[in-house]
Design a protein around this motif. Structure first.
Motif, mmCIF file in Angstrom:
data_model
loop_
_atom_site.group_PDB
_atom_site.id
_atom_site.type_symbol
_atom_site.label_atom_id
_atom_site.label_comp_id
_atom_site.label_asym_id
_atom_site.label_seq_id
_atom_site.Cartn_x
_atom_site.Cartn_y
_atom_site.Cartn_z
ATOM 1 N N GLU A 1 10.294 14.939 -0.026
ATOM 2 C CA GLU A 1 11.003 13.926 -0.953
ATOM 3 C C GLU A 1 10.130 12.821 -1.076
ATOM 4 O O GLU A 1 9.136 12.603 -0.368
ATOM 5 C CB GLU A 1 12.290 13.587 -0.135
ATOM 6 N N VAL A 2 10.331 11.986 -2.151
ATOM 7 C CA VAL A 2 9.487 10.962 -2.471
ATOM 8 C C VAL A 2 10.192 9.892 -1.721
ATOM 9 O O VAL A 2 11.487 9.555 -1.830
ATOM 10 C CB VAL A 2 9.697 10.450 -3.766
ATOM 11 N N ALA A 3 9.316 9.149 -0.673
ATOM 12 C CA ALA A 3 10.161 8.180 -0.050
ATOM 13 C C ALA A 3 10.253 6.906 -0.409
ATOM 14 O O ALA A 3 10.830 6.131 -0.390
ATOM 15 C CB ALA A 3 9.154 8.026 1.244
ATOM 16 N N SER A 4 8.919 6.585 -1.443
ATOM 17 C CA SER A 4 9.100 5.429 -2.080
ATOM 18 C C SER A 4 7.928 5.255 -3.140
ATOM 19 O O SER A 4 6.823 6.070 -3.025
ATOM 20 C CB SER A 4 8.641 3.969 -1.188
ATOM 21 N N GLY A 5 7.843 4.290 -4.066
ATOM 22 C CA GLY A 5 6.831 4.164 -5.124
ATOM 23 C C GLY A 5 6.441 2.707 -5.294
ATOM 24 O O GLY A 5 7.032 1.826 -4.997
ATOM 25 N N LEU A 6 5.170 2.405 -5.743
ATOM 26 C CA LEU A 6 4.800 1.047 -6.195
ATOM 27 C C LEU A 6 3.649 1.024 -6.856
ATOM 28 O O LEU A 6 2.743 2.398 -7.204
ATOM 29 C CB LEU A 6 4.403 0.224 -4.810
ATOM 30 N N VAL A 7 3.350 0.147 -7.724
ATOM 31 C CA VAL A 7 2.085 -0.155 -8.684
ATOM 32 C C VAL A 7 1.177 -0.907 -7.819
ATOM 33 O O VAL A 7 1.284 -1.956 -7.509
ATOM 34 C CB VAL A 7 2.487 -0.768 -9.892
ATOM 35 N N LYS A 8 -0.179 -0.705 -7.778
ATOM 36 C CA LYS A 8 -1.181 -1.085 -7.197
ATOM 37 C C LYS A 8 -2.137 -1.615 -8.070
ATOM 38 O O LYS A 8 -2.673 -0.994 -8.857
ATOM 39 C CB LYS A 8 -1.626 -0.287 -5.953
ATOM 40 N N SER A 9 -2.648 -2.959 -8.385
ATOM 41 C CA SER A 9 -3.648 -3.316 -9.015
ATOM 42 C C SER A 9 -4.803 -3.912 -8.164
ATOM 43 O O SER A 9 -4.762 -4.944 -7.486
ATOM 44 C CB SER A 9 -2.978 -4.473 -9.902
ATOM 45 N N ASP A 10 -5.712 -3.263 -8.591
ATOM 46 C CA ASP A 10 -6.988 -3.768 -7.723
ATOM 47 C C ASP A 10 -8.216 -4.423 -8.544
ATOM 48 O O ASP A 10 -8.467 -3.834 -9.481
ATOM 49 C CB ASP A 10 -7.824 -2.470 -6.963
ATOM 50 N N ILE B 1 8.554 -0.597 -6.426
ATOM 51 C CA ILE B 1 9.509 0.113 -7.161
ATOM 52 C C ILE B 1 10.349 0.652 -6.112
ATOM 53 O O ILE B 1 10.233 0.926 -5.199
ATOM 54 C CB ILE B 1 8.860 1.266 -7.803
ATOM 55 N N ASP B 2 11.717 0.406 -6.659
ATOM 56 C CA ASP B 2 12.998 0.738 -5.603
ATOM 57 C C ASP B 2 13.148 2.141 -5.949
ATOM 58 O O ASP B 2 13.114 2.920 -7.180
ATOM 59 C CB ASP B 2 14.257 0.181 -6.300
ATOM 60 N N PRO B 3 12.833 3.113 -5.042
ATOM 61 C CA PRO B 3 12.903 4.637 -5.168
ATOM 62 C C PRO B 3 14.275 5.272 -5.579
ATOM 63 O O PRO B 3 14.146 6.498 -6.101
ATOM 64 C CB PRO B 3 12.408 5.249 -3.736
#
Length: 349
Positions: free
Chosen positions: A225-234, A247-249
């Protein structure tokens, strides 16, 4: 193989000492994060002490007791509350990071093997350099000139195996590869530079932006299952400067803030975002990583860095079966492992 009692005792004590040193290192970083949260978000001393008392009481329920305090304090300061199912960093490190897939999890660091292992065309590999020899993406040995001739001045990305959080990644015109010192750099993969969807270019404002997805195998089940997601900017891997936008999964929409590298909250409007907009390629990316993780029951948890091109197609830039940043995920989304069906607290007792 060491079979004598003395040797086994030595190994056990060596492992015990290594664990304690590991916990000290982990907690030193977490205490620093707690102070950063308080400073960046103007948390008063009385608020900090109240959070500390709550985290201390909560940590007494954890198998590692006081060693878990800085993790739960960080969760309390960022997430705002402590919920059943939150996992401390030392519990995670001991019972997931080390115990599950220990012999094989390092394979995700070997970037030259990723496309072969995952068996997917959603990995932008052009070729490889292993032991000083060049290979095309189908592993036929080639001269470097044959590899780069069709590319001209197209930008490519060179990533070393074990690149240490992006510190051994270079972007260059393909023509520069012929003069590249491969012996000094070590084994590496050569990838196309994906022109990302304008949505992510706008978010990055000149920085690199990827989707970060986390997939997990629930206890006793064969479908992840997808537990969570986010956007990362380096902005620069060497500076360790970034903004992560949560991001709210459950809704696939942004939560109402981003978090910078010092754990300070950044309102969505300051990033040109809102909580109702659709994130290009996210649904396709979630489907892709679930399919790929299904091929690897060796790992109960995998972190994925995904790029989205102009057409909305997802591309796998990185995958991490070793340590995919679970502290951050829980700090902003709560007990994501428990929601995904992983019960580390029961396993640890």
């Amino acid at each position: 193989m060491l079979e004598g009692k003395a040797e086994q005792t030595t190994l056990r004590w060596g492992g015990f000492i290594a664990d304690q040193l590991g916990y000290l290192r982990i907690n030193r970083e977490l205490w620093g994060d707690c102070l950063s949260v308080a400073k960046e978000n103007s948390i008063t001393l009385s608020e900090f002490l109240a959070a500390f008392r709550e985290a201390f009481s909560y940590s007494l329920k954890d198998p590692f007791s006081i060693l878990s305090l800085p993790t739960f304090l960080l969760y309390r300061l960022t997430f705002g509350r402590l919920e059943p199912g939150l996992v401390s960093e030392v519990t995670y490190w001991r019972h997931l990071h080390r115990a599950w897939g220990t012999r094989s999890k390092g394979v995700s660091d070997v970037k030259t093997l990723t496309r072969k292992l995952l068996d997917s065309d959603s990995i932008p590999d052009i070729g490889y350099n292993v032991n000083g020899l060049y290979y095309d993406k189908n592993w036929g040995q080639v001269e470097v000139t044959k590899l780069i001739e069709p590319l001209g001045e197209t930008l490519i990305v060179v990533k070393r195996d074990y690149s240490e959080r992006g510190r051994h990644v270079k972007v260059m015109p393909a023509s520069d590869l012929a003069a590249f010192n491969s012996n000094e750099f070590g084994d590496f993969v050569i990838q196309s530079k994906i022109m990302q969807h304008e949505f992510f270019d706008q978010l990055g404002n000149g920085n690199s932006v990827t989707l970060r997805l986390l997939t997990a195998f629930p206890e006793g089940k064969s479908i992840p299952e997808v537990a969570s997601g986010l956007v990362k900017s380096d902005a620069d891997p060497k500076s360790n400067d970034f903004i992560r936008v949560v991001i709210d999964p459950s809704t696939d929409c942004f939560v109402g803030f981003g978090i910078n590298s010092n754990w300070g909250r950044v309102p969505l409007e300051n990033l040109g975002l809102n909580s109702t907009q659709e994130i290009p390629g996210l649904k396709q990316a979630k489907k892709l990583v679930l399919e790929l993780h299904s091929k690897f029951p060796h790992f109960q948890l995998i972190g994925w860095d995904i790029g989205i091109d102009q057409s909305g197609k997802p591309w796998i830039f990185e995958w991490n079966a070793d340590h995919p940043g679970i502290v951050f995920h829980q700090s902003v989304l709560g007990p994501v492992l428990a929601r995904a069906g992983l019960d580390l607290t029961a396993r640890a007792r």
